[in-house]
Design a protein around this motif. Structure first.
Motif, PDB file in Angstrom:
ATOM      1  N   SER A 239       0.829  -1.213   0.000  1.00 49.96           N
ATOM      2  CA  SER A 239       0.000   0.000   0.000  1.00 49.96           C
ATOM      3  C   SER A 239       0.858   1.256   0.000  1.00 49.96           C
ATOM      4  CB  SER A 239      -0.941  -0.006   1.194  1.00 49.96           C
ATOM      5  OG  SER A 239      -1.866  -1.058   1.062  1.00 49.96           O
ATOM      6  N   LEU A 240       1.938   1.252   0.779  1.00 50.69           N
ATOM      7  CA  LEU A 240       2.846   2.398   0.805  1.00 50.69           C
ATOM      8  C   LEU A 240       3.394   2.673  -0.590  1.00 50.69           C
ATOM      9  CD1 LEU A 240       4.472   4.505   2.467  1.00 50.69           C
ATOM     10  CD2 LEU A 240       6.220   2.723   2.749  1.00 50.69           C
ATOM     11  N   ARG A 241       3.835   1.628  -1.268  1.00 51.09           N
ATOM     12  CA  ARG A 241       4.359   1.787  -2.627  1.00 51.09           C
ATOM     13  C   ARG A 241       3.293   2.381  -3.552  1.00 51.09           C
ATOM     14  NH1 ARG A 241       5.032  -3.190  -4.035  1.00 51.09           N
ATOM     15  NH2 ARG A 241       6.633  -3.472  -2.460  1.00 51.09           N
ATOM     16  N   PHE A 242       2.040   1.882  -3.456  1.00 51.23           N
ATOM     17  CA  PHE A 242       0.941   2.389  -4.275  1.00 51.23           C
ATOM     18  C   PHE A 242       0.708   3.880  -4.020  1.00 51.23           C
ATOM     19  CE2 PHE A 242      -3.564   3.421  -4.804  1.00 51.23           C
ATOM     20  CZ  PHE A 242      -3.775   3.032  -6.117  1.00 51.23           C
ATOM     21  N   TYR A 243       0.593   4.250  -2.752  1.00 48.43           N
ATOM     22  CA  TYR A 243       0.315   5.655  -2.436  1.00 48.43           C
ATOM     23  C   TYR A 243       1.480   6.569  -2.804  1.00 48.43           C
ATOM     24  CZ  TYR A 243      -4.172   4.734  -0.283  1.00 48.43           C
ATOM     25  OH  TYR A 243      -5.495   4.395  -0.081  1.00 48.43           O
ATOM     26  N   GLU A 244       2.710   6.070  -2.709  1.00 47.46           N
ATOM     27  CA  GLU A 244       3.865   6.887  -3.102  1.00 47.46           C
ATOM     28  C   GLU A 244       3.984   6.975  -4.624  1.00 47.46           C
ATOM     29  OE1 GLU A 244       7.151   6.442   0.452  1.00 47.46           O
ATOM     30  OE2 GLU A 244       7.040   4.825  -1.024  1.00 47.46           O
ATOM     31  N   GLU A 245       4.038   5.833  -5.296  1.00 48.32           N
ATOM     32  CA  GLU A 245       4.344   5.799  -6.728  1.00 48.32           C
ATOM     33  C   GLU A 245       3.157   6.149  -7.614  1.00 48.32           C
ATOM     34  OE1 GLU A 245       6.087   2.015  -7.663  1.00 48.32           O
ATOM     35  OE2 GLU A 245       7.697   2.277  -6.193  1.00 48.32           O
ATOM     36  N   VAL A 246       1.970   5.705  -7.259  1.00 47.77           N
ATOM     37  CA  VAL A 246       0.808   5.923  -8.113  1.00 47.77           C
ATOM     38  C   VAL A 246       0.070   7.201  -7.729  1.00 47.77           C
ATOM     39  CG1 VAL A 246      -1.358   4.951  -8.979  1.00 47.77           C
ATOM     40  CG2 VAL A 246       0.575   3.436  -8.520  1.00 47.77           C
ATOM     41  N   VAL A 247      -0.320   7.296  -6.465  1.00 46.85           N
ATOM     42  CA  VAL A 247      -1.076   8.473  -6.029  1.00 46.85           C
ATOM     43  C   VAL A 247      -0.160   9.692  -5.921  1.00 46.85           C
ATOM     44  CG1 VAL A 247      -2.617   9.403  -4.251  1.00 46.85           C
ATOM     45  CG2 VAL A 247      -2.746   6.989  -4.860  1.00 46.85           C
TER      46      VAL A 247
ATOM     47  N   PRO B 166     -16.555   0.030   7.786  1.00 45.71           N
ATOM     48  CA  PRO B 166     -16.382   0.471   6.407  1.00 45.71           C
ATOM     49  C   PRO B 166     -16.626   1.970   6.219  1.00 45.71           C
ATOM     50  CG  PRO B 166     -18.399  -0.806   6.635  1.00 45.71           C
ATOM     51  CD  PRO B 166     -17.692  -0.863   7.949  1.00 45.71           C
ATOM     52  N   VAL B 167     -15.860   2.541   5.346  1.00 44.97           N
ATOM     53  CA  VAL B 167     -16.003   3.930   4.911  1.00 44.97           C
ATOM     54  C   VAL B 167     -16.277   3.875   3.420  1.00 44.97           C
ATOM     55  CG1 VAL B 167     -14.751   6.099   4.565  1.00 44.97           C
ATOM     56  CG2 VAL B 167     -14.453   4.814   6.684  1.00 44.97           C
ATOM     57  N   ASN B 168     -17.192   4.683   2.927  1.00 46.37           N
ATOM     58  CA  ASN B 168     -17.520   4.654   1.509  1.00 46.37           C
ATOM     59  C   ASN B 168     -16.317   5.055   0.661  1.00 46.37           C
ATOM     60  OD1 ASN B 168     -18.610   6.372  -1.008  1.00 46.37           O
ATOM     61  ND2 ASN B 168     -19.955   4.617  -0.603  1.00 46.37           N
ATOM     62  N   HIS B 169     -15.733   6.213   0.921  1.00 48.44           N
ATOM     63  CA  HIS B 169     -14.539   6.664   0.206  1.00 48.44           C
ATOM     64  C   HIS B 169     -13.961   7.870   0.922  1.00 48.44           C
ATOM     65  CE1 HIS B 169     -17.467   9.522  -1.547  1.00 48.44           C
ATOM     66  NE2 HIS B 169     -16.431  10.302  -1.794  1.00 48.44           N
ATOM     67  N   PHE B 170     -12.744   8.257   0.535  1.00 49.39           N
ATOM     68  CA  PHE B 170     -12.207   9.538   0.956  1.00 49.39           C
ATOM     69  C   PHE B 170     -11.775  10.289  -0.286  1.00 49.39           C
ATOM     70  CE2 PHE B 170      -8.506   6.727   1.301  1.00 49.39           C
ATOM     71  CZ  PHE B 170      -7.506   7.451   0.673  1.00 49.39           C
TER      72      PHE B 170
ATOM     73  N   PHE C 236     -12.894  11.853 -10.186  1.00 49.20           N
ATOM     74  CA  PHE C 236     -12.907  10.443 -10.560  1.00 49.20           C
ATOM     75  C   PHE C 236     -12.608   9.597  -9.340  1.00 49.20           C
ATOM     76  CE2 PHE C 236      -8.571  11.855 -11.680  1.00 49.20           C
ATOM     77  CZ  PHE C 236      -7.787  10.939 -11.000  1.00 49.20           C
ATOM     78  N   TYR C 237     -12.930   8.309  -9.446  1.00 54.01           N
ATOM     79  CA  TYR C 237     -12.780   7.356  -8.352  1.00 54.01           C
ATOM     80  C   TYR C 237     -11.930   6.178  -8.807  1.00 54.01           C
ATOM     81  CZ  TYR C 237     -16.856   9.796  -6.489  1.00 54.01           C
ATOM     82  OH  TYR C 237     -17.722  10.750  -6.031  1.00 54.01           O
ATOM     83  N   PHE C 238     -11.174   5.621  -7.860  1.00 49.80           N
ATOM     84  CA  PHE C 238     -10.393   4.417  -8.134  1.00 49.80           C
ATOM     85  C   PHE C 238     -10.108   3.721  -6.813  1.00 49.80           C
ATOM     86  CE2 PHE C 238      -7.416   7.850  -7.438  1.00 49.80           C
ATOM     87  CZ  PHE C 238      -6.401   7.288  -6.680  1.00 49.80           C
TER      88      PHE C 238
ATOM     89  N   ASN D  75      -9.955   0.128  -0.836  1.00 47.79           N
ATOM     90  CA  ASN D  75     -10.360   1.429  -0.310  1.00 47.79           C
ATOM     91  C   ASN D  75     -10.591   2.349  -1.501  1.00 47.79           C
ATOM     92  OD1 ASN D  75      -9.989   0.986   2.622  1.00 47.79           O
ATOM     93  ND2 ASN D  75      -7.855   0.728   2.057  1.00 47.79           N
ATOM     94  N   VAL D  76     -11.716   3.030  -1.538  1.00 47.05           N
ATOM     95  CA  VAL D  76     -12.063   3.864  -2.691  1.00 47.05           C
ATOM     96  C   VAL D  76     -11.581   5.286  -2.452  1.00 47.05           C
ATOM     97  CG1 VAL D  76     -13.946   4.751  -4.124  1.00 47.05           C
ATOM     98  CG2 VAL D  76     -14.059   2.425  -3.205  1.00 47.05           C
ATOM     99  N   ILE D  77     -10.907   5.825  -3.462  1.00 48.84           N
ATOM    100  CA  ILE D  77     -10.364   7.178  -3.401  1.00 48.84           C
ATOM    101  C   ILE D  77     -11.034   8.007  -4.483  1.00 48.84           C
ATOM    102  CG2 ILE D  77      -8.268   8.592  -3.569  1.00 48.84           C
ATOM    103  CD1 ILE D  77      -6.755   5.851  -2.993  1.00 48.84           C
TER     104      ILE D  77
END
Length: 139
Positions: A18-26, A78-82, A123-125, A131-133
């Protein structure tokens, strides 16, 4: 009253994935990443603003969180999204990074209401754990 969002917690299967995803993608910088890798921090985080972070906490920690907060059954609720608000250039750059990393944009919206009023586009992903962003920009 002067209130700011300090942090939110996302439950994840593998904090390093998840860290890699949030750093590299997001595109959010890691916080305490090395400390987590060295076993000196219980979870890594990513920085959203100077005063707001997202904690990436492993599912296995749910029981300890219930015990720590004293609110049994609330951990992992659960949280719908942030939603992250960015400028238009970063909005377009993130769309390109998502495509480059084969992350599907699962929804789009226009003229939706948020903390700063109406956003022209959003947009959402999902992240690797579902977890929906939402990402939006304001004019």
């Amino acid at each position: 009253m002067d209130v700011q969002l300090d942090h939110l917690v996302c439950w994840v299967a593998d904090p390093l994935v998840s860290l890699r995803f949030y750093e590299e993608v997001v595109g959010l910088p890691g916080v305490r990443a090395e400390e987590f890798r060295e076993g000196k921090a219980p979870f890594p985080s990513v920085r959203v603003t100077a005063s707001t972070i997202i904690d990436l906490m492993e599912f296995d920690a749910m029981r300890r969180v219930d015990e720590g907060t004293g609110v049994m059954g609330s951990a992992g609720h659960p949280v719908n999204h942030f939603c992250l608000a960015v400028d238009k250039a970063e909005f377009d750059a993130l769309k390109a990074r998502l495509k480059q990393h084969d992350v599907e944009i699962t929804g789009n919206s226009t003229n939706s209401f948020g903390a700063r009023g109406i956003a022209p586009e959003a947009f959402y992903f999902p992240d690797p754990d579902g977890n929906v962003i939402e990402v939006r920009w304001y004019g």
